[in-house]
Design a protein around this motif. Structure first.
Motif, short mmCIF file in Angstrom:
data_model
loop_
_atom_site.label_atom_id
_atom_site.label_comp_id
_atom_site.label_asym_id
_atom_site.label_seq_id
_atom_site.Cartn_x
_atom_site.Cartn_y
_atom_site.Cartn_z
N GLN A 18 0.84 -1.19 0.00
CA GLN A 18 0.00 0.00 0.00
C GLN A 18 0.88 1.25 0.00
O GLN A 18 1.99 1.23 0.50
CB GLN A 18 -0.89 0.01 1.25
N ASP A 19 0.30 2.33 -0.54
CA ASP A 19 1.11 3.55 -0.56
C ASP A 19 1.18 4.14 0.85
O ASP A 19 0.44 3.76 1.75
CB ASP A 19 0.54 4.56 -1.57
N ARG A 20 2.10 5.05 0.98
CA ARG A 20 2.45 5.64 2.28
C ARG A 20 1.23 6.22 3.00
O ARG A 20 1.02 5.98 4.19
CB ARG A 20 3.48 6.73 2.00
N GLU A 21 0.42 6.91 2.26
CA GLU A 21 -0.75 7.56 2.87
C GLU A 21 -1.74 6.52 3.39
O GLU A 21 -2.20 6.59 4.53
CB GLU A 21 -1.41 8.46 1.82
N THR A 22 -2.01 5.51 2.56
CA THR A 22 -2.96 4.46 2.95
C THR A 22 -2.45 3.69 4.16
O THR A 22 -3.19 3.42 5.11
CB THR A 22 -3.17 3.48 1.77
N MET A 23 -1.17 3.33 4.11
CA MET A 23 -0.61 2.53 5.20
C MET A 23 -0.58 3.33 6.50
O MET A 23 -0.89 2.80 7.56
CB MET A 23 0.80 2.08 4.81
N THR A 24 -0.25 4.59 6.40
CA THR A 24 -0.22 5.44 7.60
C THR A 24 -1.62 5.54 8.20
O THR A 24 -1.81 5.35 9.41
CB THR A 24 0.32 6.84 7.25
N ALA A 25 -2.60 5.78 7.34
CA ALA A 25 -3.98 5.89 7.81
C ALA A 25 -4.42 4.57 8.43
O ALA A 25 -5.15 4.54 9.43
CB ALA A 25 -4.90 6.27 6.65
N ALA A 35 5.88 1.37 3.24
CA ALA A 35 5.91 2.83 3.14
C ALA A 35 5.08 3.39 4.29
O ALA A 35 3.95 2.94 4.51
CB ALA A 35 5.34 3.27 1.80
N LEU A 36 5.66 4.31 5.04
CA LEU A 36 4.99 4.75 6.26
C LEU A 36 5.48 6.14 6.64
O LEU A 36 6.66 6.44 6.56
CB LEU A 36 5.35 3.76 7.38
N ASP A 37 4.55 6.98 7.08
CA ASP A 37 4.93 8.26 7.65
C ASP A 37 5.09 8.03 9.16
O ASP A 37 4.15 8.21 9.93
CB ASP A 37 3.85 9.31 7.36
N GLU A 76 3.38 10.46 16.47
CA GLU A 76 2.50 11.49 17.04
C GLU A 76 1.21 10.86 17.55
O GLU A 76 0.73 11.16 18.65
CB GLU A 76 2.16 12.56 15.99
N ALA A 77 0.66 9.99 16.72
CA ALA A 77 -0.62 9.36 17.08
C ALA A 77 -0.44 8.45 18.30
O ALA A 77 -1.27 8.46 19.22
CB ALA A 77 -1.16 8.57 15.90
N ASP A 83 16.66 0.98 16.73
CA ASP A 83 17.19 1.82 17.81
C ASP A 83 16.86 3.30 17.59
O ASP A 83 16.38 3.99 18.50
CB ASP A 83 18.71 1.60 17.95
N VAL A 84 17.10 3.78 16.38
CA VAL A 84 16.88 5.21 16.09
C VAL A 84 15.40 5.57 16.26
O VAL A 84 15.06 6.58 16.90
CB VAL A 84 17.36 5.54 14.66
N ASN A 85 14.53 4.73 15.73
CA ASN A 85 13.10 5.04 15.83
C ASN A 85 12.56 4.88 17.25
O ASN A 85 11.70 5.65 17.68
CB ASN A 85 12.30 4.14 14.87
N ALA A 86 13.09 3.92 17.98
CA ALA A 86 12.63 3.74 19.36
C ALA A 86 13.05 4.94 20.20
O ALA A 86 12.33 5.37 21.10
CB ALA A 86 13.20 2.45 19.94
#
Length: 567
Positions: A440-447, A476-478, A484-485, A506-509
């Motif tokens: 899925q595209d970034r927007e769809t996957m994020t939603a 793909a993910l924002d 934030e959510a 590690d960086v994302n955590a």
DNA sequence: GCCGTTTTCGGCCCGACTGTTTTCAGTCG
């Protein structure tokens, strides 16, 4: 021959049979056997010696005979024959995302391609796009994935590297004249993948050490040899680099070897500012007593654990005495993501609980797959209900350990959960994960992820980015919006301890922590052995600067349950 | 291939997505 090696042969055998066009169920039987052997709680060799091979569920007469052949002769005729028929390059090709045995076979037939290199060349020359069933997009995808693979070439997953390192360390320590052996480099820093295994050895006789290691069965050949060190190629592809030093400078050598370069350079800058006084003090000490702590102390720094040595602000923090008190393995009180035989695990609930208890845990959540994940034998609502009844019964039998009811519920492509709210509401631990529609595209996957987090019954998002190290990138993910959510809803994010995921990274955590998000460090174990992978997840947590309070499964059971029900 | 309060053959087992098509085969988890 170790379990992993035998398991790997059956894994490849399954791929080879798939290339050959064998029947689906036969292939599945080999895959299954591979998984079982890899997760077996005792050496296959012991079961073989004890005549217990075909007592293992999933190992029948034929596979037991093949294990017997492997352990007796060190070889498997059927495997060798298939390898001759299908070049190893083809096996690599079918591990590319989007390419399976059929397309690989077709490409071989039409273009004579049997290696990743040839395939990449054909893609660059735009010779793939006109083949039946392939197009421009597939051609681009193939090239992109091969380049991704090549950019990671030679980097091994941390668990493989650590296992080999531990074995070689044990071997070297027994050599005469060897005082100490430690692994340094990125392995000691617990980086998620490792370029080569660095071993620092204290010995006054480098030649003996080098010659002895050259004869080790794990080593295929020597790559470089110097006066005080050597580099070897192992049979598993990863290289081993030996640094051999006199015992009195061992600590210093290990410190420098551990790196990272950026961290070390920053410290060198500090040393220079001290106008050699620290260096002089260092040299003037009784070297035998020196510990790494002393090096940092001389620079007026707090001791910086290896996991932090990446020049990501740790030196500055250590100067100001504000390094975090990093979470430790001993602080972990339970595992909140575990699969049993009810879905696609190979150990039953009681076995898993027994092992978790033996680790000193207070609790474990059984989080089997939800109904839509058919391939993993996802549980129907009835089965789920039944399982939770069983868990409640099991809990009556024990007082000092609690099995939590759980589910790993699929986040379906449109963002809805694969289980009704009224059922989720009653479950102790709800892990929600993506297992389908990865493209899925970034927007769809994020939603999609946001929608799952919005549901108050969801406690934890499992392996949030979906990456598989050295295999596939995350979807793909924002991630910023997801973080934030999570912060807004109070959703816990997982650090999946499985060495091929380590997701979040590690960086994302660390970014998650900075936003006030709590994390859960879980193994996602599908067998008893993988319950032991918790240290890899804790290492990611440490590299992410997490403290005990950032990790929910450091809480005692009662507090945790209260915390989970707060939303 | 494995398995069997189904005893030696027949069941195991799956829907969704993707990119290619214009009705579907291949791949995936």
């Amino acid at each position: 021959m170790q379990n992993e090696e035998i398991a790997w042969i059956f894994h490849e055998l399954a791929d080879l049979l798939e290339l050959k066009g064998e029947e689906y169920f036969k292939i599945r039987a080999y895959r299954n056997a591979s998984r079982i052997l890899a997760g077996l709680d005792e050496p296959v060799k012991d079961a073989w010696k004890g005549g217990r091979l075909n007592k293992i569920p999933g190992i029948g007469k034929n596979i037991a005979a093949k294990i017997n052949e492997l352990l007796t002769t060190g070889n498997l005729k059927k495997y060798q024959e298939l390898l001759e028929e299908f070049p190893p390059g083809l096996l690599a090709i079918i591990t590319l995302p989007g390419l399976g045995p059929k397309k690989a076979g077709m490409i071989r037939e039409k273009l004579g391609i049997t290696s990743l290199e040839e395939l990449a060349a054909a893609a660059r020359e735009k010779r793939l796009r006109n083949l039946p069933g392939l197009g421009v997009r597939t051609e681009d995808e193939i090239l992109r994935n091969i380049e991704l693979r090549q950019s990671q070439a030679g980097r091994a997953l941390l668990d493989l590297a650590r296992n080999i390192a531990a074995e070689l360390k044990g071997y070297l320590e027994l050599l005469p004249g060897v005082a100490r052996v430690e692994a340094g480099g990125s392995l000691r820093r617990w980086k998620e993948t490792v370029g080569d295994i660095d071993l620092v050895v204290a010995s006054d006789d480098p030649n003996t050490v080098i010659d002895s290691l050259a004869g080790h069965y794990r080593i295929s050949h020597i790559l470089e040899k110097g006066y005080d060190g050597a580099k070897f190629q192992t049979k598993w592809g990863i290289a081993v680099e030996l640094e051999i030093v006199p015992e009195e400078v061992f600590t210093l050598a290990l410190f420098r070897n551990t790196g990272s370069h950026a961290h070390f350079e920053k410290l060198q800058g500090l040393f220079e500012k001290k106008e050699n006084s620290a260096a002089a003090a260092l040299l003037g000490r009784n070297r035998g007593e020196m510990a790494e702590q002393d090096i940092y102390a001389m620079l007026d720094l707090q001791y910086i654990p290896p996991e932090l040595r990446e020049d990501r602000g740790e030196v500055e923090a250590a100067l100001e005495k504000r390094l975090p008190d990093l979470v430790k393995l001993e602080a972990i009180k339970g595992d909140l993501h575990v699969h049993s035989t009810w879905s696609d695990g190979v150990a039953d609930i009681e076995q898993l609980a027994g092992r978790a208890k033996a680790k000193g845990y207070q609790y474990m959540a059984v989080t089997d797959h939800s109904r839509s994940l058919h391939i993993a034998r996802g549980l129907s609502l009835d089965k789920l209900h039944e399982q939770h009844e069983v868990i409640r019964e099991l809990n009556k039998k024990q007082e000092d350990f609690r099995i939590l009811t759980g589910i790993e519920v699929d986040i379906l492509p449109k963002g809805e959960l694969d289980c009704p709210d009224e059922v989720l509401k009653e479950i102790d631990v709800v892990v929600a994960s993506v297992h389908s529609a990865f493209k899925q595209d970034r927007e769809t996957m994020t939603a999609r992820l946001l929608s799952a987090m919005e549901n108050r019954n969801v406690d934890i998002i499992g392996h949030p980015t979906g990456r598989l190290l050295n295999q596939r990138e995350g979807y793909a993910l924002d991630l910023e919006r997801v973080l934030e959510a999570a912060a807004g809803y109070g959703t816990i994010l997982e650090i999946n301890a499985s060495p091929n995921r380590l997701d979040l990274s590690d960086v994302n955590a660390r970014r998650a922590k900075e936003k006030g998000i709590k994390l859960a460090i879980n193994t996602d174990a599908h067998d008893l052995k993988r319950l032991d992978e918790m240290p890899y997840g804790v290492a990611v947590g440490r590299r992410a600067w997490l403290e005990e309070e950032d990790v929910v499964n450091t809480m005692p059971a009662g507090k945790l349950l209260k915390y989970l029900r707060r939303r």
